[in-house]
Design an enzyme around this catalytic site. Structure first.
Site, PDB file in Angstrom:
ATOM      1  N   SER C 110       0.793  -1.236   0.000  1.00 57.68           N
ATOM      2  CA  SER C 110       0.000   0.000   0.000  1.00 57.68           C
ATOM      3  C   SER C 110       0.822   1.280   0.000  1.00 57.68           C
ATOM      4  CB  SER C 110      -0.955  -0.001   1.201  1.00 57.68           C
ATOM      5  OG  SER C 110      -0.201   0.032   2.381  1.00 57.68           O
ATOM      6  N   LYS C 153      -5.788   4.386   9.428  1.00 57.89           N
ATOM      7  CA  LYS C 153      -4.923   5.355   8.728  1.00 57.89           C
ATOM      8  C   LYS C 153      -5.515   6.770   8.827  1.00 57.89           C
ATOM      9  CE  LYS C 153      -2.904   1.958   5.521  1.00 57.89           C
ATOM     10  NZ  LYS C 153      -2.802   1.432   4.141  1.00 57.89           N
TER      11      LYS C 153
END
Lengths: 209, 209, 209
Positions: C110, C153
């Protein structure tokens, strides 16, 4: 009961391109034919005789490929000195040798004469007919040494319609011990030196002594 | 119950850039489409035909990429000898081949024709439409060998709206065994040699025999 | 009760040097921001585009760096063909990419768009403001693929005072599912292709189409 589970391992017609030879292999489940394919791996970048090998080979078979390469170079150099294209081929071209099927792990020394024949077929630009199969360890100077699985390999060849079988001379007695029905319709060639193999594969090619 | 968990694996429009091809894969959870992306990996440093591979590939799939590369070079060299840009492309450019998604481990030989098509698409500069998906092991001379997971792969293709499926000829009987509702709206092409694949992907390109 | 245990992971001012970008990571303990630093690694030895990577990366993240490098080269080559310094930068300089903190093991795909942005920032010589953080897997042609840990996140970014967040379009629905209080004061950009990321980071830079 549906389709027959067993299917042929053959995927070339009678006359494949040069560089393709049928070997014989066996494992705990029995014997099978084993194609060895070799081609040039580059055309523009200057070849240096490098050999790329694929087909999930074990260490012994990787070394067998190195032995076959060295011997094939020497064999061509000795017997075709009047034809530079042939003698230089294995040193001025990069090759790729593949042992399909890709996912099946393979090992052992008994594909020595088969790998040698694939390279020589490529260097000569001459196909090896698909009614011939072979098995035999090769020494660095081309002596053909005994192998195992004679029965399984013979049955696999018969099952696949291969009629000519090249075996090491040292295995002649194992073949003689096989029941007749297994050998029906099969022609055997027992070889001690690679020259004998060459004469079976390329009978029309005269080699310098 | 929130969003549908299942999401499409498609992330290109109908006509992606050259070098992108849809493969078919399967594991214990079923089938899925699998993009194979290939691009040039350098523009200024002199290319030598090196191939960088990413996507957590196992050994068999790494070898499958080597086989696809050698065959693609020989295929272009044989069928496009009048166009040096094409025949030299895979030897004078360094490539990067990626198998998204990056974290998913992948292995097996059945992406052979897909990897070959990605490289040939790149060398020709021609896109492969995204309504085509394929699966098939490739041999060093371009023979297409049988694969597994026919049902799972067919269902995955249908689910993703792929309408044309290229399968090995040796798997035709497996496809015939599938219930009709799975095959509804799908067009199958059964191939024995890479030339057959090429004709489905690039029907407008005439190749020299 | 002593110093607050929690400390910020930020160690750059608002405008760090080119080549430094904030990514977003998460593990079992929650989310965190993750700096990606890239610099030239040699000035006198002739650069050849080699990339040194440190920060205890796992295999997937190492491959992600290879993918980001190939894509960044192609992106610059395509969109800055009138400026050779930019297009040649990643092939004529050796780089070092570091993922602080050094002792923390990191893996996963990612960070793709983040690593790509660090290299492009370096090649352009343009800093990326530290009020932007991003996360997204990148494909070889710059498609941005879904990631995990959206909530963790987002919370990490808010905690660190980052106000602009770049997420994959495929994760838009996950962000929409988050409770409003988590998203308060945050600006989200949902991207499908790296060009979308570029426009957020370097709005003043016009790129050739």
């Amino acid at each position: 009961i549906g389709h027959p589970i067993f299917k042929s391992n053959k995927f070339y017609g009678l006359l494949p391109p040069p560089g393709v030879v049928i070997g014989l292999a066996y494992n705990d489940y029995g014997g099978s034919i084993l194609y060895i394919e070799s081609t040039q791996s580059s055309h523009f970048n200057e070849g240096r005789g490098e050999v790329k090998v694929t087909g999930q080979l074990g260490d012994v078979m990787k070394e067998s490929t190195m032995i076959a390469q060295t011997f094939a170079k020497n064999f061509l150099n000795k017997h075709f000195s009047n034809d530079e294209n042939v003698t230089r081929y294995l040193e001025t071209h990069n090759l790729h040798i593949h042992f399909p099927e890709g996912a099946v792990k393979k090992d052992g020394p008994s594909a020595g004469i088969t790998i040698t024949s694939a390279m020589i077929s490529l260097a000569l630009g001459k196909s090896v007919p698909q009614d011939i199969a072979m098995t035999g360890e090769i020494s660095l100077n081309g002596k053909v040494l005994a192998i195992g699985g004679v029965k399984e390999k013979t049955m696999a060849a018969a099952r696949e319609g291969v009629s000519k079988l090249i075996f090491p001379k040292a295995n002649e007695r194992d073949v003689n011990d096989l029941p007749a029905y297994i050998k029906e319709g099969l022609q055997f060639y027992f070889v001690e030196d690679y020259q004998d193999v060459f004469k079976v594969l390329f009978p029309e090619v005269k080699i310098q002594q």
